[in-house]
Scaffold this active site. Structure first.
Site, mmCIF file in Angstrom:
data_model
loop_
_atom_site.group_PDB
_atom_site.id
_atom_site.type_symbol
_atom_site.label_atom_id
_atom_site.label_comp_id
_atom_site.label_asym_id
_atom_site.label_seq_id
_atom_site.Cartn_x
_atom_site.Cartn_y
_atom_site.Cartn_z
ATOM 1 N N ARG A 187 71.210 18.480 51.295
ATOM 2 C CA ARG A 187 71.417 17.795 52.583
ATOM 3 C C ARG A 187 71.096 16.310 52.478
ATOM 4 O O ARG A 187 71.807 15.480 53.064
ATOM 5 C CB ARG A 187 70.599 18.478 53.670
ATOM 6 C CG ARG A 187 71.048 19.942 53.856
ATOM 7 C CD ARG A 187 71.336 20.277 55.290
ATOM 8 N NE ARG A 187 72.048 21.539 55.411
ATOM 9 C CZ ARG A 187 71.684 22.554 56.182
ATOM 10 N NH1 ARG A 187 70.583 22.460 56.904
ATOM 11 N NH2 ARG A 187 72.421 23.639 56.262
ATOM 12 N N ARG B 161 66.589 31.928 31.582
ATOM 13 C CA ARG B 161 65.912 31.186 30.511
ATOM 14 C C ARG B 161 66.940 31.079 29.394
ATOM 15 O O ARG B 161 67.606 32.047 29.063
ATOM 16 C CB ARG B 161 64.682 31.949 30.016
ATOM 17 C CG ARG B 161 63.633 32.159 31.109
ATOM 18 C CD ARG B 161 62.356 32.756 30.521
ATOM 19 N NE ARG B 161 61.496 33.305 31.562
ATOM 20 C CZ ARG B 161 60.618 32.594 32.256
ATOM 21 N NH1 ARG B 161 60.503 31.307 32.060
ATOM 22 N NH2 ARG B 161 59.854 33.174 33.174
ATOM 23 N N ILE C 208 55.670 29.426 40.042
ATOM 24 C CA ILE C 208 54.467 29.952 40.703
ATOM 25 C C ILE C 208 53.204 29.602 39.920
ATOM 26 O O ILE C 208 52.106 29.707 40.440
ATOM 27 C CB ILE C 208 54.530 31.489 40.893
ATOM 28 C CG1 ILE C 208 54.560 32.223 39.543
ATOM 29 C CG2 ILE C 208 55.690 31.890 41.781
ATOM 30 C CD1 ILE C 208 54.237 33.709 39.650
ATOM 31 N N ASP C 209 53.359 29.184 38.643
ATOM 32 C CA ASP C 209 52.200 29.058 37.754
ATOM 33 C C ASP C 209 51.315 27.839 38.022
ATOM 34 O O ASP C 209 50.185 27.788 37.563
ATOM 35 C CB ASP C 209 52.662 29.001 36.290
ATOM 36 C CG ASP C 209 53.403 30.253 35.869
ATOM 37 O OD1 ASP C 209 53.097 31.321 36.418
ATOM 38 O OD2 ASP C 209 54.290 30.152 35.004
ATOM 39 N N ARG D 287 40.578 45.653 47.826
ATOM 40 C CA ARG D 287 39.153 45.585 48.178
ATOM 41 C C ARG D 287 38.774 46.730 49.137
ATOM 42 O O ARG D 287 37.746 47.380 48.956
ATOM 43 C CB ARG D 287 38.860 44.239 48.834
ATOM 44 C CG ARG D 287 37.508 44.142 49.517
ATOM 45 C CD ARG D 287 37.361 42.784 50.177
ATOM 46 N NE ARG D 287 37.187 41.756 49.180
ATOM 47 C CZ ARG D 287 36.020 41.454 48.602
ATOM 48 N NH1 ARG D 287 34.927 42.113 48.946
ATOM 49 N NH2 ARG D 287 35.929 40.520 47.697
ATOM 50 N N ARG E 210 34.530 51.543 43.343
ATOM 51 C CA ARG E 210 35.420 51.188 42.230
ATOM 52 C C ARG E 210 35.252 49.741 41.813
ATOM 53 O O ARG E 210 34.850 48.889 42.605
ATOM 54 C CB ARG E 210 36.877 51.366 42.661
ATOM 55 C CG ARG E 210 37.297 52.782 42.640
ATOM 56 C CD ARG E 210 38.799 52.902 42.485
ATOM 57 N NE ARG E 210 39.104 54.283 42.194
ATOM 58 C CZ ARG E 210 39.928 55.029 42.916
ATOM 59 N NH1 ARG E 210 40.541 54.526 43.954
ATOM 60 N NH2 ARG E 210 40.146 56.284 42.577
ATOM 61 N N GLY F 11 37.055 36.349 47.033
ATOM 62 C CA GLY F 11 35.644 36.670 46.813
ATOM 63 C C GLY F 11 35.464 37.582 45.616
ATOM 64 O O GLY F 11 34.666 38.524 45.661
ATOM 65 N N GLU G 200 34.296 38.982 41.972
ATOM 66 C CA GLU G 200 32.981 38.915 41.317
ATOM 67 C C GLU G 200 33.089 38.301 39.927
ATOM 68 O O GLU G 200 32.177 37.645 39.450
ATOM 69 C CB GLU G 200 32.367 40.317 41.193
ATOM 70 C CG GLU G 200 31.620 40.788 42.426
ATOM 71 C CD GLU G 200 32.502 41.067 43.625
ATOM 72 O OE1 GLU G 200 33.673 41.465 43.406
ATOM 73 O OE2 GLU G 200 32.048 40.868 44.769
ATOM 74 N N LYS H 47 25.526 46.481 44.576
ATOM 75 C CA LYS H 47 26.947 46.249 44.887
ATOM 76 C C LYS H 47 27.723 47.565 44.865
ATOM 77 O O LYS H 47 27.590 48.364 43.926
ATOM 78 C CB LYS H 47 27.548 45.337 43.806
ATOM 79 C CG LYS H 47 27.681 43.900 44.235
ATOM 80 C CD LYS H 47 28.878 43.744 45.094
ATOM 81 C CE LYS H 47 29.337 42.372 45.356
ATOM 82 N NZ LYS H 47 30.252 42.317 46.489
HETATM 83 O O1 F6P Z 1 56.698 31.174 34.828
HETATM 84 C C1 F6P Z 1 56.674 32.152 35.814
HETATM 85 C C2 F6P Z 1 56.297 33.485 35.240
HETATM 86 O O2 F6P Z 1 56.303 34.429 36.292
HETATM 87 C C3 F6P Z 1 54.967 33.536 34.487
HETATM 88 O O3 F6P Z 1 53.852 33.629 35.339
HETATM 89 C C4 F6P Z 1 55.145 34.751 33.621
HETATM 90 O O4 F6P Z 1 54.371 34.645 32.464
HETATM 91 C C5 F6P Z 1 56.609 34.713 33.297
HETATM 92 O O5 F6P Z 1 57.229 33.896 34.275
HETATM 93 C C6 F6P Z 1 57.297 36.054 33.285
HETATM 94 O O6 F6P Z 1 58.596 35.848 32.879
HETATM 95 P P1 F6P Z 1 59.770 36.901 32.979
HETATM 96 O O7 F6P Z 1 60.139 37.061 34.407
HETATM 97 O O8 F6P Z 1 60.869 36.279 32.186
HETATM 98 O O9 F6P Z 1 59.234 38.157 32.411
#
Ligand code: F6P
Length: 319
Positions: free
Chosen positions: A26, A73, A127-128, A155, A163, A186, A188, A214
């Site tokens: 956009r 990839r 996400i990493d 939890r 557990r 939280g 441990e 605990k």
């Molecule tokens: O880079 C994102 C990620 O989800 C990593 O956390 C994980 O190691 C990897 O990709 C898993 O990759 P794939 O989905 O190719 O198995």
């Protein structure tokens, strides 16, 4: 003169990628720049899979997880021949520049294209949270929320059954999802690439927690640091807790992005176009102290990860 850009998403998908595609599209259209969406990351670039985008193409996408463009990839993109094929396709389709959304692998591909004269702007979509130079990546906040929701549920049941829940989270050699979720839930005990793994120390700590009365324990483990199943069996054998292993897996990559990820992605997408219009070459976009910034892609791919020591110190104080 910049007339047409391509957008691609590459590597592991992350929630908020669609918001980034939408904002980039956009903002480009608003600046009079044509847009094509490229299917499945660099693979689509090499195969010439281009889809002309209008403002409508990205309607109803901001709340959607995954990526409407598809992702892949493509390790072969390291080969010069493959890169040249991609460039040939761009030239044949009058694509002047690329906005690539992904993690460090995606950035390395973009950096290679930049070195061959193709302007690329990178947006950190993973996400990493392992892209250096930015405080946050697009998708990290959503994945973190998913982990927190899951661990909160674990939890409840752990607590009822004496557990020890050992939860493996993603992160690809980066402990951010683990340390942030460890603090939020939280936990441990935390086991990450930064802490390393000392089985004896983990078992001793659990025995100590038990001696203190605990009733249950949460252990958060970054992927590829230890075998969570083997650890949970050991916990059941040598402590009073019953060990259970949960690998959260790809559930962490899905879901509707949080508001924070949507805003981050929208700000970053708009910034990519601002950079291209200003003639900036080979940059990636980041966020530092809530300000959207940019810096050279080739610097980013060679940076070492900044320390998270303050977070680990905080975690230690909270247990
Ligand atoms: O880079 C994102 C990620 O989800 C990593 O956390 C994980 O190691 C990897 O990709 C898993 O990759 P794939 O989905 O190719 O198995």
């Amino acid at each position: 003169m910049l007339r047409k850009i391509g957008i691609l998403t590459s590597g592991g998908d992350s929630p908020g990628m669609n918001a980034a595609i939408r904002a980039t599209t956009r903002a480009a259209l608003a600046s009079g720049i044509e847009v094509v969406g490229i299917k499945d990351g660099y693979r689509g670039l090499v195969k010439g899979q281009f889809i002309p985008f209008t403002a409508k193409s990205v309607s109803e996408t901001i709340a959607k997880g995954g990526t409407i463009l598809g992702s892949a990839r493509l390790p072969e993109f390291k080969d010069e021949e493959v890169q040249l094929k991609a460039i040939e396709n761009m030239k044949a389709n009058d694509i002047d520049a690329l906005v690539v959304i992904g993690g460090d692998g995606t950035y390395r591909g973009a950096d290679a294209l930049c070195k061959k004269g193709i302007n690329c702007i990178g947006l950190p979509g993973t996400i990493d949270n392992d892209v250096e130079g930015t405080d946050y990546t697009i998708g990290f906040d959503t994945a973190l929320s998913t982990i927190v929701e899951c661990v909160d549920k674990l939890r409840d049941t752990s607590n009822s059954h004496h557990r020890c829940s050992i939860v493996e989270v993603m992160g690809n050699r980066c402990g951010d999802l683990a340390i942030y979720s460890g603090i939020s839930c939280g936990a441990e005990i935390l086991i990450t690439p930064e802490t390393g793994y000392d089985e004896e120390a983990v078992l001793e700590k659990l025995k100590h927690l038990e001696a203190q009365g605990k009733n249950h324990a949460i252990v958060i483990v970054s992927e590829n640091v230890c075998d969570v199943k083997a650890l949970s069996d050991k916990v059941s054998r040598v402590t009073g807790f019953s060990g259970t292993a949960t690998i959260l897996g790809h559930i962490q990559r899905g879901g509707s992005p949080t508001a924070s990820d949507r805003v981050l992605a929208s700000r970053m997408g708009a910034k990519a176009i601002e950079l291209l219009v200003a003639g900036v070459v080979g940059h990636c976009v980041g966020i530092k102290n809530n300000e959207i910034i940019s810096y050279p892609l080739d610097e980013c791919v060679n940076m070492t990860r900044s320390s998270r020591k303050a977070f680990y110190r905080l975690f230690a104080k909270l247990v």
